[in-house]
Motif scaffolding. Structure first.
Motif: not given
Length: 249
Positions: A158-161, A170-175
């Motif tokens: 999430m930090d990288l994104w 950003t949730s893992l599901k969205l990513l």
């Protein structure tokens, strides 16, 4: 971003947590008061601490870990695989000791890194706090006392994104969706874990869910490094009893 040959140094992980007690009335009066104070700013008007206790698993002071899933990339006979296993059950102390053993014995070098989605805000501190509560000596990878930011061996998808945007969540599901990674949310979501643990008593269902998230984190990491994702045949599940020689297989 990491070079392709460095990804083998990353241990990917995800945790699942539940409230320490199944129901509000199992808390002592002091614990009830402390939970009330802890959550008063998160609760909406008219929402009692008792009603809010369903969410207690998100705080290390009032929750506990029921599963830690880990995975790593391994190349054998020119075939890249991702190996995943889990430490789980009703004995949180044993889960934490097994995970500590893995880090201390197989993942303790300077070049080794831990990676999770929102790990810097949740997974890593949660594990460390629960270890301190259980009086377990922190493994080097979780002991941040006196370390400078560049000495901390943690990665966060999430930090990288975010690419420096600190307001962005950003949730893992969205990513996984936007990056074209198969979604890990096939059976349950995080809000159901407590009921599955306490009412269904179905640890395996939680393990499967946690392992899918761990695989998804690794797949997202591949995409962030502009590498192709793995197919299903490349994902290998290892029984938890085999965790000691994990990195020798």
């Amino acid at each position: 971003m990491l070079r392709k040959n460095e990804i083998k140094n990353v241990l990917f992980l995800d945790i699942e947590t539940v409230p320490q007690y199944e129901v509000w009335n199992n808390l002592s009066n002091e614990e009830k008061e402390l939970f009330d104070l802890k959550t008063k700013y998160q609760r909406k008007d008219g929402y009692s601490a008792e009603e809010f206790y369903l969410r207690a698993g998100i705080w290390a002071e009032f929750g506990k870990i029921v599963c830690i899933s880990v995975g790593y990339f391994k190349k054998k006979n020119e075939i890249e695989t991702f190996r995943v296993t889990s430490f789980s059950g009703v004995d949180e102390r044993k889960i934490l000791l097994d995970f500590k053993c893995l880090l201390d014995n197989h993942f303790n070098q300077k070049h080794h890194l831990l990676c999770a989605h929102n790990g810097k805000e949740f997974d890593f501190p949660y594990i460390a706090r629960r270890m301190v509560i259980h009086q377990i000596e922190l493994p080097e990878k979780l002991n941040l006392f006196g370390k400078k930011p560049w000495e901390i061996s943690h990665l966060d998808t999430m930090d990288l994104w975010k690419f420096g945007d600190y307001k962005h969540y950003t949730s893992l599901k969205l990513l996984t969706h936007v990056l074209g990674v198969p979604s890990p949310k096939e059976d349950i979501d995080g809000s159901e874990v407590a009921d599955i643990f306490y009412k269904e008593k179905n640890i395996q269902r939680i393990v499967d869910y946690c392992e899918r998230d761990t695989v998804a984190v690794a797949q997202v990491f591949l995409r962030l490094n502009n590498q192709p994702i793995l197919n299903e045949e490349a994902i290998v599940k290892i029984k938890k009893e085999a965790f000691r020689p994990l990195f020798n297989q």
